[in-house]
Design a protein around this motif. Structure first.
Motif, PDB file in Angstrom:
ATOM      1  N   LYS A   1       0.831  -1.219   0.000  1.00 58.71           N
ATOM      2  CA  LYS A   1       0.000   0.000   0.000  1.00 58.71           C
ATOM      3  C   LYS A   1       0.858   1.259   0.000  1.00 58.71           C
ATOM      4  N   SER A   2       1.812   1.308   0.927  1.00 54.78           N
ATOM      5  CA  SER A   2       2.662   2.510   0.997  1.00 54.78           C
ATOM      6  C   SER A   2       3.511   2.635  -0.258  1.00 54.78           C
ATOM      7  N   THR A   3       3.944   1.487  -0.777  1.00 56.39           N
ATOM      8  CA  THR A   3       4.712   1.491  -2.023  1.00 56.39           C
ATOM      9  C   THR A   3       3.883   2.123  -3.133  1.00 56.39           C
TER      10      THR A   3
ATOM     11  N   LEU B   1      -2.889  10.163   2.467  1.00 57.58           N
ATOM     12  CA  LEU B   1      -2.798   9.888   3.902  1.00 57.58           C
ATOM     13  C   LEU B   1      -2.461   8.415   4.108  1.00 57.58           C
ATOM     14  N   ASP B   2      -1.308   8.149   4.753  1.00 55.75           N
ATOM     15  CA  ASP B   2      -0.868   6.774   4.970  1.00 55.75           C
ATOM     16  C   ASP B   2      -1.056   6.422   6.443  1.00 55.75           C
ATOM     17  N   GLU B   3      -2.129   5.710   6.733  1.00 53.35           N
ATOM     18  CA  GLU B   3      -2.493   5.330   8.105  1.00 53.35           C
ATOM     19  C   GLU B   3      -2.414   6.510   9.074  1.00 53.35           C
ATOM     20  N   PRO B   4      -3.083   7.605   8.745  1.00 55.92           N
ATOM     21  CA  PRO B   4      -2.903   8.823   9.537  1.00 55.92           C
ATOM     22  C   PRO B   4      -3.477   8.730  10.953  1.00 55.92           C
TER      23      PRO B   4
HETATM   24 MG   LIG Z   1       2.441   1.011   4.811  1.00 58.95          MG
END
Ligand SMILES: [Mg+2]
Ligand SMILES: Nc1ncnc2c1ncn2[C@@H]1O[C@H](COP(=O)(O)OP(=O)(O)OP(=O)(O)O)[C@@H](O)[C@H]1O
Length: 261
Positions: A53-55, A163-166
């Protein structure tokens, strides 16, 4: 800069995007993946830990390059860092020695943009932290810090908010408040939003569309439209339509063995 403005205004298009870290024989993070996100759309991504996901977010932001495939925003290919995306992470990354206002104004200083003080004040107001403009980050609760981080991300009116797991580090009640606030911002700021979360309810509540990713290498298992009107109230989570979407997402994870019970 003008070309860039045109570029971020458009749809995000990924065509057969793959990412392998470490060359041949390395870790394949993203399987060939194609998806399109409309300008102004709010999209959530859910998927097992480590599925890419972050990638995926980094690739779209141009912070990393795909191994294969193409990414474009509007009619412009992404081939380097896309400027003017507001990004918010689980850790708020506020500068402790700067006041709240000093933190929110940071992007204006870096980009040498004048005249954004009024907007900074308005954003702090919209995020319900206007009374803390002169306070320092260490004086704020976790939820307030994240509000400031969001205000900072939106200062320069980016067309994209990533937003990455904010909200993962926040308590449940604060997280609910942040969900309400985020979906309100999506309406007032007209920003294309990409939200990565491990919370199925949060993914649905905050989005027009939920992309469900498989385990690594990440592929898109499902693409679900979220039909609820905005502004949304938390009570929508108790409606049969909402729980049906939640069940549909959970079933994917159960099938993949990520969720049992
Ligand atoms: Mg991640
Ligand atoms: N810079 C890197 N170099 C090598 N491998 C990496 C790098 N970044 C990520 N990976 C690997 O790629 C895979 C996907 O990582 P990624 O961080 O995108 O997953 P994620 O879905 O965001 O996970 P989480 O939900 O835990 O945040 C993982 O196996 C990870 O170890």
């Amino acid at each position: 800069m003008k070309g860039f403005r045109q570029m971020v205004g458009g749809a995000i298009r990924l065509e057969r995007v793959e990412k392998t870290y470490g060359g041949a024989g390395g870790v394949q993070a993203i399987a060939p993946l194609s998806v399109e996100m409309r300008a102004g759309e709010a999209v959530s991504i859910v998927g097992p830990s480590g599925c890419g996901k972050s990638t995926l977010m980094r690739l779209i932001a141009g912070l990393d390059a795909p191994t294969r495939g193409t990414i474009s925003i509007g009619s412009t290919p992404v081939d380097g860092p896309v400027p003017d995306i507001g990004i918010v992470f689980q850790r708020d990354l506020l500068l402790e020695w700067r006041s709240v206002m000093g933190n929110v104004m940071l992007p204006a200083e870096i980009k040498r943009l004048a005249g954004l003080e009024v907007r900074a004040g308005e954003l702090l107001k919209e995020l319900d932290v206007a009374g803390f403009a002169g306070a320092y980050p260490w004086q704020l609760s976790g939820g307030m810090r994240q509000r400031v981080a969001i205000a900072r991300a939106l200062l320069t009116k980016p067309a994209l908010l990533f937003l990455d797991e904010p909200f993962s580090a926040l308590d449940a009640l604060t997280r609910d408040q942040m969900n309400v606030l985020l979906q309100r911002l999506q309406t007032t700021q007209h920003v294309t939003t990409l939200l990565i979360t491990h919370s199925i309810a949060e993914a649905i509540f905050c989005a027009d569309r939920v992309l469900v990713m498989s385990g690594r290498p990440g592929a898109i298992l499902d693409d679900i439209r979220v039909p609820f009107d905005r502004p949304r109230r938390l009570a929508v989570r108790e409606t049969p339509d909402f729980t049906a979407i939640g069940r549909r997402i959970r079933e994917h994870f159960e099938k993949a063995g990520v969720l049992v019970g």
